[in-house]
Design an enzyme around this catalytic site. Structure first.
Site, PDB file in Angstrom:
ATOM      1  N   ASP A 263       0.857  -1.173   0.000  1.00  0.00           N
ATOM      2  CA  ASP A 263       0.000   0.000   0.000  1.00  0.00           C
ATOM      3  C   ASP A 263       0.906   1.239   0.000  1.00  0.00           C
ATOM      4  O   ASP A 263       2.134   1.144   0.139  1.00  0.00           O
ATOM      5  CB  ASP A 263      -0.954  -0.044   1.207  1.00  0.00           C
ATOM      6  CG  ASP A 263      -2.198   0.777   0.961  1.00  0.00           C
ATOM      7  OD1 ASP A 263      -3.229   0.509   1.581  1.00  0.00           O
ATOM      8  OD2 ASP A 263      -2.134   1.697   0.110  1.00  0.00           O
TER       9      ASP A 263
HETATM   10  C1  GLC Z   1      -4.329   4.257  -0.386  1.00  0.00           C
HETATM   11  C2  GLC Z   1      -5.220   3.090  -0.002  1.00  0.00           C
HETATM   12  C3  GLC Z   1      -5.297   2.007  -1.040  1.00  0.00           C
HETATM   13  C4  GLC Z   1      -5.112   2.586  -2.431  1.00  0.00           C
HETATM   14  C5  GLC Z   1      -3.710   3.165  -2.509  1.00  0.00           C
HETATM   15  C6  GLC Z   1      -3.458   3.822  -3.858  1.00  0.00           C
HETATM   16  O1  GLC Z   1      -3.613   4.695   0.724  1.00  0.00           O
HETATM   17  O2  GLC Z   1      -4.969   2.480   1.249  1.00  0.00           O
HETATM   18  O3  GLC Z   1      -6.569   1.385  -0.898  1.00  0.00           O
HETATM   19  O4  GLC Z   1      -5.269   1.568  -3.408  1.00  0.00           O
HETATM   20  O5  GLC Z   1      -3.437   4.100  -1.478  1.00  0.00           O
HETATM   21  O6  GLC Z   1      -4.303   4.900  -4.050  1.00  0.00           O
END
Ligand code: GLC
Length: 723
Positions: A263
């Site tokens: 993430d």
């Molecule tokens: C965010 C979220 C995740 C998302 C990623 C990219 O922090 O936790 O769900 O896919 O970043 O945007």
């Protein structure tokens, strides 16, 4: 190109790559068209040409993607294409209800259809991989990301996972109109302490395996291309570095061979978690756990892996294995053959968006997501169209609440039809709404006075209350997930006019409501955030053009004090008994939720009867067929959702008091009867034994059929499992 040639190309590239180019392939940077994490500088063309990045997020649009991709496939040494990712959980140009709302449809074919449309829209606007579906079971509505997920039950979440992966990935990643799906956020993110975003997660391995892992296993079985570990830890080991789960369970035991994408900055955050002293240690922990790509990790992989290699914290073969999986994904996506394959022409984009059925599907999905929670005196559907209808409340003309956060970008802003417009079109005499703008927490005296006048001069009032999108979603935890005080004040005043008041609740989660509001409202509708066709869909519901079918995928607590609250709880040695002091209950509130899992009213009256099984005993490998009769007493044709639960009466490990094993819908005209059949295999009666492996134990099982998880209203019979 034959598989063997593709593999040869991958191995050749790995042999050719420098270490920097390898860790570049393991780095994902942001194009920053929208922000979904801590702000940072957008990726540069120089970084791309130098091979410092292998994939991008948060940049889409055919021309933009073409411009950026060109730097990779023409300007870099090895000309390896990038792949482009975005969060598209409920639509890119056509916005469907939030996933939590969609889960209330209890409708796998619908879930697949909306994913299919979203994939088609992504696949002409430069998006190769979608960070969706989000599969985090949530049992605490204080957690803002409830909005993104499939509710409180692992079985329903598993069906949701399968449908969404099928919808996004359809007939294979190299096909037209298809994007790679990502099962996120593995795992147990929804169990953050006190519902507080990003907080620690601490639970038994049993609960992890019984509740939080199954939806991800379902996604892997459905062939999901990527997995994203959660930001959070599991009993002290951050998921991003959790080799015991990512490597040993997901990769080894489940056989997942796809790509794991961290993430946003989660690899770098291993330092903040306190299990890595520096980038090299953080990079080594994540890579050795199985995380292939470092998303926006402040170059933790790019800077840290070479040092980690030098220090012997990682092996080159582990780096190569991660690079191989990334190149395999790019191969499956067809990007080596055509790096611009998802950069549609303007006419292709227009043709995709123009397909009228998308709006119809968005409207249908919104209708199916609504849950009718109360309908006193059958105030709904609104019959006498000459009724003077007032639309009041801060969410009556809210457009932003119907859109994907990503779609806040100007290229698609404002494409949602608010409630007011939909009702005006359905009820030309609907009076102008009192709408203090989109500020849902401040309503001044003038605005209240206007609302009072409007309410006094109207027969029926549609009161639009709830949350804005900003009060939900990531970093949107609320300690008190109720209505803002100003809205309660407005509601008290409107309800004091003693008119028929229909309250529409917009939210990304179950709301904790005051008793007086539930008691005094004639009707309550959980509308969630309904998407592009919010207005027309709500008008369909309120006028009876659509007979509600939605059922709660998460129970609604009476009070924050009950949280976490869910139907699949384990038994206690002292089950609640009203007249017995020493039993499991509160002194100051009931144990039961205000509305149970599976609850939802229809404009029709459905009755279940005649529950029966085709055999009293079932052996391993056999299946029992469970039948139940359903009648629609009318007055309208409609659909009923029927849930199948079991309860293991005696087992070596305590079993939840109810376990959902299937759900089906039946459509019946008024006065029509039907019979529903559920097939329950003996293996569906298994549970996780002491070693957390599936186990069958002989004995008696309750088989229960109901319209919700309220056991007092279920039909019940028994079967015996014989081994
Ligand atoms: C965010 C979220 C995740 C998302 C990623 C990219 O922090 O936790 O769900 O896919 O970043 O945007």
């Amino acid at each position: 190109m034959a598989q063997s040639d593709e593999n040869a190309r991958i191995e050749h590239l790995i042999d050719e790559m420098t270490l920097e180019e390898k860790v570049g392939q393991l780095t994902m940077l942001s194009g920053e068209l929208v922000q979904t994490g801590p702000a940072s500088a957008p990726v540069t063309s120089e970084a791309i040409r130098k091979g410092r990045v292998g994939s991008l997020l948060n940049l889409w649009g055919s021309e933009r993607v073409r411009d950026v991709q060109r730097h990779a496939v023409e300007g870099s040494r090895l000309k390896i294409p990038l792949f482009f990712c975005l969060d598209v959980l409920y639509g890119l140009r056509t916005f469907f209800p939030i996933p939590f709302g969609e889960s209330c449809a209890f409708d796998a074919p619908l879930w697949e259809k909306t994913a299919r449309v979203a994939a088609q829209e992504c696949a002409v606007e430069g998006i190769d991989l979608n960070f969706s579906p989000m599969l985090d079971v949530a049992r605490d509505p204080r957690w803002g990301r409830t909005v993104e997920g499939p509710g409180e039950d692992a079985f329903l979440a598993g069906r949701f996972a399968e449908a969404k992966v099928r919808g996004f990935q359809a007939w294979g990643l190299s096909a037209q109109g298809v994007v790679a799906a990502t099962a996120k956020h593995l795992a147990a993110y929804g169990a953050v302490q006190a519902g507080r975003e990003y907080a620690p997660v601490d639970m038994s391995a049993r609960q992890l395996h019984e509740v939080y892992l199954p939806p991800f296993r379902a996604a892997v079985r459905a062939g999901v291309a990527a997995i994203m570990p959660a930001f959070t830890d599991f009993n002290g080991v951050p998921m991003t570095a959790n080799a015991a789960i990512l490597r040993d369970i997901v990769r080894r035991d489940w056989g997942f061979s796809g790509v794991m994408i961290s993430d946003y900055s989660a690899v770098a955050e291993l330092i903040a978690h306190g299990i890595a002293a520096d980038k090299a240690e953080a990079a080594a922990l994540a890579l050795n756990a199985g995380v292939d790509i470092d998303m926006m990790g402040h170059d933790t992989y790019y800077d840290g892996l070479p040092i980690a290699l030098e220090k012997g914290l990682v092996k080159l073969e582990t780096i190569d294995a991660a690079v191989r999986r990334v190149l395999e994904l790019k191969t499956k996506l067809g990007l080596f053959e055509d790096p611009y394959r998802r950069c549609g022409t303007p006419s292709a984009i227009a043709a995709t968006a123009a397909q009228g059925k998308r709006k119809d599907l968005a409207r249908e999905a919104a209708c199916r997501s609504f849950v009718l929670l109360k309908n006193k005196g059958d105030v709904l559907p609104l019959r006498d169209v000459q009724t003077s209808l007032a639309v009041i409340g801060p969410l009556a003309d809210a457009k932003g609440e119907a859109r994907e956060p990503v779609a806040a970008h100007e290229s698609v802003a404002g494409t949602a039809i608010p409630v007011l417009d939909g009702l005006r079109k359905a009820h030309p005499n609907a009076k102008v709404a009192f709408t203090p703008g989109s500020d849902v927490v401040k309503i001044n005296a003038t605005q209240r006075a206007a609302a009072r006048e409007l309410a006094r001069s109207s027969d029926v009032i549609v009161l639009c209350l709830g949350e804005t999108m900003a009060m939900s979603g990531e970093a949107g935890s609320r300690g008190n997930p109720g209505l803002p005080a100003a809205q309660c004040e407005l509601a008290r005043m409107v309800l004091a006019q003693k008119k028929r008041v229909v309250i529409l609740l917009f939210s990304g989660r179950p709301l904790v409501l005051p008793d007086w509001l539930v008691e005094k409202a004639y009707a309550l509708v959980a509308a969630w955030f309904p998407g592009s066709e919010a207005g027309p869909a709500l008008a369909d519901l309120l006028t009876g053009r659509f007979n509600p079918v939605g059922r709660l995928s998460m129970c609604w607590p009476m009070d924050v004090g009950q949280i976490p609250i869910f139907f699949g709880a384990r038994p206690t040695g002292r089950p609640a008994a009203a007249n017995d002091h020493y039993t499991s209950k509160y002194l100051d509130m009931p144990n039961e939720p205000r509305f149970p899992f599976g609850y939802g009213l229809s404009y029709s009256r459905f009755e279940l009867s005649g529950l029966r099984v085709d055999r009293a005993q079932v052996r391993a490998g056999e299946t029992v067929t469970i039948s139940v009769d359903v009648v629609n007493h009318g007055p309208l044709a409609g659909q009923e959702t029927v849930l199948l639960f079991i309860r293991d009466q005696v087992s070596s490990i305590t079993r939840p008091v109810l376990e959902l094993k299937d759900f089906q819908k039946i459509a019946l005209a008024a006065a029509q009867r039907g019979t529903m059949r559920f097939d329950l295999a003996a293996e569906d009666l298994s549970f996780l034994g002491p070693d957390l492996a599936p186990k069958l134990e002989a004995g008696m099982f309750d088989v229960l059929i109901g319209q919700s998880a309220d056991r007092s209203k279920m039909l019940s019979t028994e079967i015996e499992l014989i081994l």
